[in-house]
Design a protein around this motif. Sequence first.
Motif, mmCIF file in Angstrom:
data_model
loop_
_atom_site.group_PDB
_atom_site.id
_atom_site.type_symbol
_atom_site.label_atom_id
_atom_site.label_comp_id
_atom_site.label_asym_id
_atom_site.label_seq_id
_atom_site.Cartn_x
_atom_site.Cartn_y
_atom_site.Cartn_z
ATOM 1 N N VAL A 100 0.836 -1.203 0.000
ATOM 2 C CA VAL A 100 0.000 0.000 0.000
ATOM 3 C C VAL A 100 0.869 1.250 0.000
ATOM 4 N N HIS A 164 0.094 -10.739 -10.336
ATOM 5 C CA HIS A 164 -0.443 -9.564 -9.645
ATOM 6 C C HIS A 164 0.541 -8.397 -9.727
ATOM 7 N N ARG A 196 -5.228 4.291 -7.155
ATOM 8 C CA ARG A 196 -4.818 3.935 -5.783
ATOM 9 C C ARG A 196 -5.874 3.055 -5.119
ATOM 10 N N HIS A 197 -7.122 3.459 -5.248
ATOM 11 C CA HIS A 197 -8.214 2.720 -4.590
ATOM 12 C C HIS A 197 -8.292 1.281 -5.092
ATOM 13 N N HIS A 198 -8.338 1.101 -6.383
ATOM 14 C CA HIS A 198 -8.522 -0.242 -6.928
ATOM 15 C C HIS A 198 -7.272 -1.122 -6.758
ATOM 16 N N THR A 200 -4.992 -0.908 -4.309
ATOM 17 C CA THR A 200 -4.831 -1.322 -2.904
ATOM 18 C C THR A 200 -5.839 -2.406 -2.526
ATOM 19 N N GLU A 201 -6.952 -2.452 -3.224
ATOM 20 C CA GLU A 201 -7.923 -3.514 -2.969
ATOM 21 C C GLU A 201 -7.544 -4.835 -3.613
ATOM 22 N N ARG A 202 -6.868 -4.765 -4.765
ATOM 23 C CA ARG A 202 -6.612 -5.980 -5.544
ATOM 24 C C ARG A 202 -5.237 -6.584 -5.359
#
Length: 203
Positions: A100, A164, A196-198, A200-202
Amino acid sequence: MMPIMQNVKGGGTGMGHSRAQKQANHDRILAAAVDLLRCQGLDHTGIAEVMRAAGLTHGGFYSHFERREAMVEEALTDAFAADEARLTKAASRSDKDRRVAMIEAYLSPLHRDNPARGCTAAALAGDVARADDGVRRIFTEQLERYRDLIAGLIPTGPEAARSHALFGISAMIGALLLSRAVDDETLSDDILDAARHHLTERI
């Protein structure tokens, strides 16, 4: 014998100073080349411009490099090493998960607004695709290093972790490029925020 010994010592010191000065000039050339390459690309960074930015004469270039390509390859190697060190440092200084922390440091307005001190891969990917084999080899090896660095932080099997990592690298570079390309500051910020949002989720 004493005067002779003093002369020898003095000559040695002079040669040592000369070597140190040459290395300092070499480093100045590379630093100038890195900044210009990141800002202007491979095709628009010439020897004369680099030497002028380094505060040195054009003719002095060939005491350091046989050809422009040698300078570019060494500058890229230095630039990538600095990039990797900054990314690793940003991750280690944060209390957050290292993945992150890397994503947030990379996809930040500060990074977007400072290309001369930013990611070399993002700055030069388009140019490298058309470059010679030496430059493409350096770029490929660094991308593999980034892949392995990020994959090592992902708690899955090695094959899935590398997949990933490659997705994350591709998404981060793409988002950074788009955020710099648009002329709408709000849209630019939205691109960084969404990535950033997607990510950090994946990842």
